[in-house]
Design an enzyme around this catalytic site. Structure first.
Site, mmCIF file in Angstrom:
data_model
loop_
_atom_site.group_PDB
_atom_site.id
_atom_site.type_symbol
_atom_site.label_atom_id
_atom_site.label_comp_id
_atom_site.label_asym_id
_atom_site.label_seq_id
_atom_site.Cartn_x
_atom_site.Cartn_y
_atom_site.Cartn_z
ATOM 1 N N GLY A 169 0.902 -1.165 -0.013
ATOM 2 C CA GLY A 169 0.133 0.070 -0.144
ATOM 3 C C GLY A 169 0.786 1.407 0.131
ATOM 4 C CG ASP A 170 3.123 2.487 3.417
ATOM 5 O OD1 ASP A 170 2.885 3.476 3.731
ATOM 6 O OD2 ASP A 170 3.081 1.387 3.920
ATOM 7 C CB SER A 171 5.193 0.162 -2.460
ATOM 8 O OG SER A 171 6.057 -0.366 -1.668
ATOM 9 C CB ALA A 174 5.873 5.752 -3.088
#
Length: 359
Positions: A169-171, A174
């Protein structure tokens, strides 16, 4: 790429973030030549101490911070805060992934920064975005994956939802942050526009990846459920186990590819069956097809299986561990491992740069 030829050479980026989404976004910018200055608090980014360490510093940290200049500033100190404002005033992009409102409390809100630098692009990554009723709630990537729909469809139908093995999810957030930053920068540099805020919510970044989930539900109330290693509606595409204990993913959902796979299996009856000539027909009989493929794969050792699939031109791959990646010549040929010398002189390899720009 030589530094002078990198596409983001000359672009100045200031990072005010920690852990994953914000620092990953600026790492990607640095990979392509941006001059990234990472502002850290006196205690440092927590990522410095996450997972496996070398001499007290996270190996992940070396990946995430490559190509950056790290500067320690205590933003509660007026002199340090003024230094941060000076850096941002001279930057093209500032990236932050603090909770909404924190930048404003520090005196680094959009109204202040845009007045200092009207052409500034401010990328703001947060759990739920800068507006809306959940704006002030804390939200990590795990929450974004859950609320955005990814975890609901991940796993097996008879078990609770599971996560992927990385902070996906973070990637994803980003990647959207970098895309938004570069679109906003183009608006400034090419179209003569003003700077603007790029508002990236973790849950929205995941939600945007969920294929046809929304129209399927809106059309007739269909809720996609967990389906293990298969993808309902796309058949055959599954993971199968060989006699010698290897796991191989086979994607034969194209009409001609399906026929080639069936013939390689010695199942001309299925290859020539008119009811299996298209994906819709195959999907109605997916249990029968997967049982046949399972049995065929289970009767073979991995090397022989891969040779037969290659000869039939059927897309397939072993489910790779990182050890498999290191041993694979294609990874080497594509320069997917690049060396980094650590402060004590030890050389380790880290992921190569993606995408490849072939000029």
């Amino acid at each position: 790429m030589q530094d002078a030829k990198k596409p983001l050479s000359g672009v100045k980026v200031v990072e005010l973030g920690s852990l994953i989404a914000g620092p990953f976004a600026t790492r990607l910018m640095a990979d392509f030549g941006a001059e990234v200055s990472k502002i850290e608090p006196p205690e440092g980014d927590p990522l410095r101490r996450w997972r496996r360490l070398h001499n007290g510093t996270s190996l992940w940290w070396y990946v995430q911070s490559r190509g950056k200049r790290c500067i320690t500033l205590n933003l509660k100190d007026p002199a340090h805060l003024d230094k941060a404002r000076q850096m941002i005033a001279a930057a093209d992009i500032v990236v932050e992934n603090l909770r909404p409102g924190v930048m404003e409390k520090l005196g680094l809100g959009w109204d202040v920064l845009s007045a200092l630098n009207p052409k500034l692009v401010m990328v703001r990554i947060s759990g739920f975005g800068q507006t809306g009723p959940y704006r002030d709630q804390p939200g990590f990537g795990a929450v974004g994956e859950s609320m955005g729909g990814l975890r609901y469809v991940t796993g097996f139908a008879d078990r609770p939802p599971v996560r992927t093995g990385i902070s996906i999810g973070d990637s994803i957030a980003a990647l959207y942050a970098v895309m938004g930053a570069l679109m906003a920068l183009r608006q400034v540099e090419v179209n003569g526009g003003k700077g603007q805020v790029v508002d990236v919510a973790l849950y929205e970044a995941v939600f945007a990846m969920m294929e046809s989930l929304v129209p399927e539900y809106d059309h007739d109330g269909f809720v996609r459920e967990r389906s293990g290693n298969i993808m309902p509606g796309i058949t055959p595409s599954n993971t199968h186990s060989t006699r010698d204990g290897q796991h191989v993913t086979i994607g034969a959902n194209g009409d001609a590819i399906f026929q080639r796979l069936m013939r390689a299996m010695g199942r001309a009856d299925l290859a020539d069956d008119p009811s299996l000539a298209d994906n819709a027909g195959r999907d109605t009989r997916r249990n029968e097809l997967y049982a046949a493929i399972d049995q065929w794969v289970a009767e073979q050792d991995y090397p022989a299986l891969m040779q037969r699939l290659a000869e039939a031109e059927v897309p397939a791959s072993k489910v790779y561990s990182v050890a498999d990646m290191f041993a694979d010549p294609h990874f080497q040929a594509r320069e997917m491992f690049i060396p980094l010398t650590l402060p004590d002189g030890k050389v380790i390899r880290m992921p190569g740069i993606v995408p490849k720009l072939l000029g």
